[in-house]
Design a protein around this motif. Sequence first.
Motif, mmCIF file in Angstrom:
data_model
loop_
_atom_site.group_PDB
_atom_site.id
_atom_site.type_symbol
_atom_site.label_atom_id
_atom_site.label_comp_id
_atom_site.label_asym_id
_atom_site.label_seq_id
_atom_site.Cartn_x
_atom_site.Cartn_y
_atom_site.Cartn_z
ATOM 1 N N SER A 195 4.512 -12.171 7.361
ATOM 2 C CA SER A 195 5.590 -11.178 7.370
ATOM 3 C C SER A 195 5.003 -9.802 7.687
ATOM 4 C CB SER A 195 6.307 -11.138 6.018
ATOM 5 O OG SER A 195 6.958 -12.358 5.764
ATOM 6 N N ASN A 196 5.852 -8.933 8.192
ATOM 7 C CA ASN A 196 5.432 -7.571 8.521
ATOM 8 C C ASN A 196 4.237 -7.580 9.466
ATOM 9 O OD1 ASN A 196 7.492 -6.614 6.859
ATOM 10 N ND2 ASN A 196 6.182 -6.600 5.062
ATOM 11 N N SER A 197 3.124 -6.969 9.055
ATOM 12 C CA SER A 197 1.971 -6.851 9.947
ATOM 13 C C SER A 197 1.194 -8.150 10.069
ATOM 14 C CB SER A 197 1.039 -5.739 9.437
ATOM 15 O OG SER A 197 0.601 -6.026 8.123
ATOM 16 N N GLY A 198 1.338 -9.058 9.095
ATOM 17 C CA GLY A 198 0.633 -10.338 9.153
ATOM 18 C C GLY A 198 -0.858 -10.163 8.903
ATOM 19 N N GLY A 199 -1.633 -11.198 9.262
ATOM 20 C CA GLY A 199 -3.078 -11.132 9.124
ATOM 21 C C GLY A 199 -3.615 -12.112 8.105
ATOM 22 N N LEU A 200 -4.927 -12.373 8.182
ATOM 23 C CA LEU A 200 -5.603 -13.296 7.283
ATOM 24 C C LEU A 200 -5.589 -12.760 5.866
ATOM 25 C CD1 LEU A 200 -7.341 -15.901 7.022
ATOM 26 C CD2 LEU A 200 -9.340 -14.442 7.364
ATOM 27 N N ALA A 201 -5.189 -13.606 4.926
ATOM 28 C CA ALA A 201 -5.127 -13.180 3.527
ATOM 29 C C ALA A 201 -6.237 -13.811 2.693
ATOM 30 C CB ALA A 201 -3.766 -13.536 2.925
ATOM 31 N N SER A 202 -6.649 -15.041 3.024
ATOM 32 C CA SER A 202 -7.685 -15.712 2.249
ATOM 33 C C SER A 202 -8.223 -16.888 3.040
ATOM 34 C CB SER A 202 -7.117 -16.200 0.913
ATOM 35 O OG SER A 202 -8.058 -17.002 0.223
ATOM 36 N N GLU A 203 -9.494 -17.242 2.811
ATOM 37 C CA GLU A 203 -10.106 -18.426 3.408
ATOM 38 C C GLU A 203 -10.441 -19.432 2.317
ATOM 39 O OE1 GLU A 203 -13.163 -16.175 5.768
ATOM 40 O OE2 GLU A 203 -12.440 -17.498 7.362
ATOM 41 N N ASP A 204 -9.588 -19.530 1.343
ATOM 42 C CA ASP A 204 -9.816 -20.396 0.202
ATOM 43 C C ASP A 204 -8.493 -21.049 -0.178
ATOM 44 O OD1 ASP A 204 -10.112 -20.440 -3.157
ATOM 45 O OD2 ASP A 204 -11.808 -21.167 -1.992
ATOM 46 N N GLU A 205 -8.557 -22.117 -0.968
ATOM 47 C CA GLU A 205 -7.319 -22.791 -1.356
ATOM 48 C C GLU A 205 -6.479 -21.947 -2.313
ATOM 49 O OE1 GLU A 205 -8.505 -25.705 -5.035
ATOM 50 O OE2 GLU A 205 -9.043 -26.380 -3.027
ATOM 51 N N TYR A 206 -7.092 -20.922 -2.912
ATOM 52 C CA TYR A 206 -6.357 -20.015 -3.802
ATOM 53 C C TYR A 206 -6.232 -18.638 -3.151
ATOM 54 C CZ TYR A 206 -6.867 -23.442 -7.528
ATOM 55 O OH TYR A 206 -6.796 -24.590 -8.275
#
Length: 333
Positions: free
Chosen positions: A168-179
């Motif tokens: 949503s909005n600007s988007g982008g990578l948030a995490s490279e983990d299952e949590y």
Amino acid sequence: MMPVNRDFSRCAALSLRILFVLAGSVHSQQGSDSRVMDNITVRQGETVLLRCEQGGAMTHTAWLNRSSILYAGNDKWSVDPRVSLVALNQMEFTIKIEDVDMMDEGQYICAVQTSSQPRTTSVHILVQVPPKIINLSRDIVVNEGSNVTLRCQASGKPEPSISWNYISNSGGLASEDEYLEITSISRQRAGTYECTAVNDIGKDVQTVDITVNYAPAVAEGRDVGVTLGQRGVLECEADAVPEADFEWYKDDRRIFNGLDGMEIVSTGSQSKLTFFNASESDFGNYTCVAINKLGNSNTSFLLYFQDGSGSAMAVHAHTCLFLIAFVSFLLHL
């Protein structure tokens, strides 16, 4: 004495021979020939062919899986409908397994009994499985400032890698983990988050929506001028989750819809107070209050008299002009 079933005797004898050959390969008995083929890698759902070279004066032959007989010569011993015989001759002994699944992974042995010596050929099937997300957080609703943890777990072989993206909005990578952990979440971080599980075979994608509740914030009120007898509208806008309820006041008195020729219409983030036939009693100060379960906010408006030429003046502007003229008269005395 009961007669012995001839087919059963032959079956038992063949089983003993096959298992003897298998045992001989496992324990490397002298005089046996044991061969190992390369591993076979197959994707889940595909078909695999298991080929075994024959040659020599063959007397008995069989394909086995974990000591269970699949085929003994032309005779099918497996009850699995996915397993079938492709070829059996002096050159090769080939069986087929369709719609391969994880349960089919493991070692397979082709056992051949010749006139000279037993021979075994073994092959290991490796089953690759595309990713499948099996444990995903549900859509959630939280209050602004809360800590949020999203979970995404997936199965697959090879083991899939997992990443979270804010789409949503600007988007982008948030995490490279299952949590995915969000500390003190703000309203700007509300929206849709995408979990992606990837391995060499494919990927699986699923989403989670986060709704962030926050108290209303009301836009600054804009004063409105209106001519007597004409229509006037005060517009109040509030940003809030969940959506705000609106209340209107003139001075300290609450206004209810339909009274004194006024109408209140509230839809979504906006509320309108409409005067259909503005009178002198309508002019004055008004307050719009936006309310939800997290708080409230308000803004003020002035509904003032505006003459037909478009110039704005107070309701009692004529009184003001009279006073100015009277003062000027006194000064010239």
